[in-house]
Write a protein that holds these residues in place. Sequence first.
Motif, PDB file in Angstrom:
ATOM      1  N   ILE A 151       0.806  -1.220   0.000  1.00 59.43           N
ATOM      2  CA  ILE A 151       0.000   0.000   0.000  1.00 59.43           C
ATOM      3  C   ILE A 151       0.842   1.274   0.000  1.00 59.43           C
ATOM      4  N   PHE A 152       2.069   1.185   0.573  1.00 59.15           N
ATOM      5  CA  PHE A 152       2.927   2.378   0.639  1.00 59.15           C
ATOM      6  C   PHE A 152       3.989   2.403  -0.466  1.00 59.15           C
ATOM      7  N   ASN A 153       3.932   1.432  -1.368  1.00 63.56           N
ATOM      8  CA  ASN A 153       4.898   1.430  -2.474  1.00 63.56           C
ATOM      9  C   ASN A 153       4.576   2.536  -3.465  1.00 63.56           C
ATOM     10  N   PRO A 154       5.604   3.194  -4.020  1.00 65.55           N
ATOM     11  CA  PRO A 154       5.359   4.235  -5.021  1.00 65.55           C
ATOM     12  C   PRO A 154       4.646   3.664  -6.243  1.00 65.55           C
ATOM     13  N   PHE A 155       3.682   4.442  -6.758  1.00 65.58           N
ATOM     14  CA  PHE A 155       2.924   4.126  -7.966  1.00 65.58           C
ATOM     15  C   PHE A 155       1.978   2.937  -7.809  1.00 65.58           C
ATOM     16  N   PHE A 156       1.812   2.442  -6.550  1.00 67.90           N
ATOM     17  CA  PHE A 156       0.812   1.394  -6.332  1.00 67.90           C
ATOM     18  C   PHE A 156      -0.521   2.055  -6.005  1.00 67.90           C
ATOM     19  N   THR A 157      -1.555   1.703  -6.772  1.00 63.87           N
ATOM     20  CA  THR A 157      -2.866   2.298  -6.532  1.00 63.87           C
ATOM     21  C   THR A 157      -3.943   1.331  -6.959  1.00 63.87           C
ATOM     22  N   THR A 158      -5.074   1.438  -6.329  1.00 59.19           N
ATOM     23  CA  THR A 158      -6.244   0.659  -6.729  1.00 59.19           C
ATOM     24  C   THR A 158      -7.324   1.552  -7.345  1.00 59.19           C
ATOM     25  N   LYS A 159      -7.027   2.864  -7.455  1.00 59.25           N
ATOM     26  CA  LYS A 159      -7.974   3.802  -8.053  1.00 59.25           C
ATOM     27  C   LYS A 159      -7.713   3.910  -9.547  1.00 59.25           C
ATOM     28  N   ALA A 160      -8.779   4.129 -10.296  1.00 63.18           N
ATOM     29  CA  ALA A 160      -8.623   4.245 -11.743  1.00 63.18           C
ATOM     30  C   ALA A 160      -7.854   5.498 -12.127  1.00 63.18           C
ATOM     31  N   ASP A 161      -8.028   6.584 -11.344  1.00 65.59           N
ATOM     32  CA  ASP A 161      -7.365   7.845 -11.662  1.00 65.59           C
ATOM     33  C   ASP A 161      -6.292   8.213 -10.648  1.00 65.59           C
TER      34      ASP A 161
END
Length: 815
Positions: free
Chosen positions: A759-769
């Motif tokens: 969750i705190f990794n750079p560029f990791f996201t679960t959001k589309a935007d």
Amino acid sequence: MISTRYIRFLFLALTFTVGMISIIAVFDGMTSKPTDGLIWRLGLDHVIVESIVTAGPGEKAGLKVGDQILGINHVLVRNPGEAASILMGLQIGFRIPYLIQRGDEIITLELTPHPYRTGDNTLLYSALVGFVFLGVGLYTCLKQPNSPPARIFLLMNLCFLLVLTCSFRGSPYYWIDLLVQNAASWGLTFLGPLFLHFFLLFPKRKPILNRFKALIPALYLIPWIRHFAYTLSQYFGGGLWEQELFGVQIELWAILGIYLIAGLWALMHSYLSTTDPLERRQIKLVLWGTFIGLSPFMIFSVLGAGIFEQRNLFSIGVVPLAVIPLSFAYSIIRYRLLRIQVIIKRSILYSLLTGLFIGVYMVIVHVLGGWVERVTPFGGGFFGVLFVLVFAISFEPVRSRLQQVINRLFFRSDYHRQSTLDKLSRSFRNIEEMGKLARATLHAVDEIFQPEKSSLSIITDRPGAIEVNQFTLQKGKTDERIYKLNEDEPVDFAAEFIQCNGKNITTDNIHIGGVQGVQLERSPDHLKLPIFSHDKIVGLLSLDAKRSGEKYAINELEALEAFCGQAGLAIENIQLLKSIFEANQRLFEAEKLVSLGQLASGVAHEIRNPLSSIKLNIQGLARNMRPDQMNKRRLDIIQREIDHLDHIVHDVLIYARPSGLKIEPVQPEEVIYRTAELLSPDLKAAEHKIVLNFPENFPKVAADREKLHQICKNLIVNAADAMGTKGRLEITGRVFSGKVDLIFNDNGPGIAEEDVSSIFNPFFTTKADGTGLGLANAQKFIQEMNGEITVKSTLKEGAEFTITLPVYQEKKLEK
């Protein structure tokens, strides 16, 4: 009051007397003696023939019932004792003259005495069962000499011994038989009342005894009357009934049957009415043992052998009687019947088992060896060598199997407990996660001891504080909580058995005993045990009262203490592995961040310059283009996307560059309140509710105000997006050991377990935007403020982010 020592001596003397009478009865019954086939009436001053053995010497010589014997072998006799003495001195096979008075006529008849034994192998079986009764009863009374049930139990077993050794002999004819016959009468007469009396006291005194004080004396009134009548019949003849069974009048068997049925009813009533689980198990075992023991005896020995005269059925009914004392013995060993604690050393049982196995082997070698030597051309030596090889191969597996049977029979709970704990200890080698270890431990403890609630608290050293992860299992559900012990004030830990007083608390000064440290409770109802590793406390195990209501036994406590030692090593190993992993992870992250920062800075510069040029040209086109609605909309879309790209580049540059934080005293609840107020329009539109829980006089933290504002904004926005609509976000402040926790807890869908570690990794996201840099930057800023951010989540229950920051400490100028 009579002393315990005197009571023991009294019952030992009584037991010795009854035992000697029984031994005499068995020895005499198995000894071959000359007999004339006549049954004499004992206790008179003359010798009267009461009955005659069919086809015996007396019947062959022509004697009749009612004849008075005046002399034997030319010697006058005046009573049965003198007649028996003369008869014992005769030689078997020689014709002996008898002087007989038949009415007014005196005649002489000659008869030839035959060899005769009053007992057979059935008497030996009965005696063996009787002495089992004696052993169990004596042991029980010696263990609890002041217990009325234990005393009655011994007296009842002594009566069983007299009945089994003295009642089932053949017809009596000399002085020993007078002793044996009266002993049998005593046993049969008082066995029933003692049987009923015992079950009126076991396992608890029945209320009916308090309502009817004369009940116990009344139980023994009929037997006393009956025995008095029996004594008179020995001297004057006749009885209540003339019909006999095993030389005992039928009315005595009827009285005994009534008492036995009443005793079983009292035992059944105790089983149905008790609410104590341990008592219920004790009664159930005794009830089944008594029923299984008495039923074959009444069916085969009394009805089959006695009434229907099928003597071959007698031993079938006698042998099961051993189940009665054995069920009592097993209940004493396993369930502490009559509050008797028995400690059986396994080594002794194993030694006896080994000796029995070797003895069986020698018997088989002897029997089969002789048979092989007789029917085959091979010698016995060949068979002996062959069997030695078979014995050597089979000894260890057979012995191991038999030991398992012993463990399950006598130490079933211990065997199950130890095997389960050993299996759990072995599984510790493959467990690398603390929660998995705690849950496995609690489920194993729940399976073995079945407490109402159990908890395992794992203690971890943190800089300036102690963190306690408490795992609780109750009704099949596991709950986890984290407690942080404050160094500035006494802490009453939630489990209510840790009292930590003083400052600068570490696991080194939590110790057993003394004013400061851990105060542990240990009682039969509940256990609270420390878990040590190398003289350092790493955990605490707490077990509430058992669901069954039973108390914790000493051997259970010892097993748990041994297990706690193994669990301590496992916990320390996991903590060590975790610290090594975290150190490596921090090193890897630092190296990764340096490389990523350099790459991101270069890429951002290369993107930002052309992006600025594109933005300027688009603005120029917009000024020179005709105001067409379609073209204007397209230019607006291009402008927004350029701004979005510029925002991403800005975040990348922030992540890549040193932050240059301005550390100052910041009131965290004010920053959170200002952030929430700024976002309130969007939160109200989604019908979200924010709850702030901060104690009074919450301390200031050493932080960068604007960066803390950005972090809180990011966490609130993320929570709002995750909750959708009508969500609840609770923000709580907590103080501990020079630090504060800011806890953001939402009731959204939670974070998938596989995503939590990234969750705190750079560029990791679960959001589309999303850019995947919001939480990465948050972690970076917090770490630069000497703090940390952690996350916990359960699917469908929400997520919890915790920011830990140091309390602001004013620096004092030295003079």
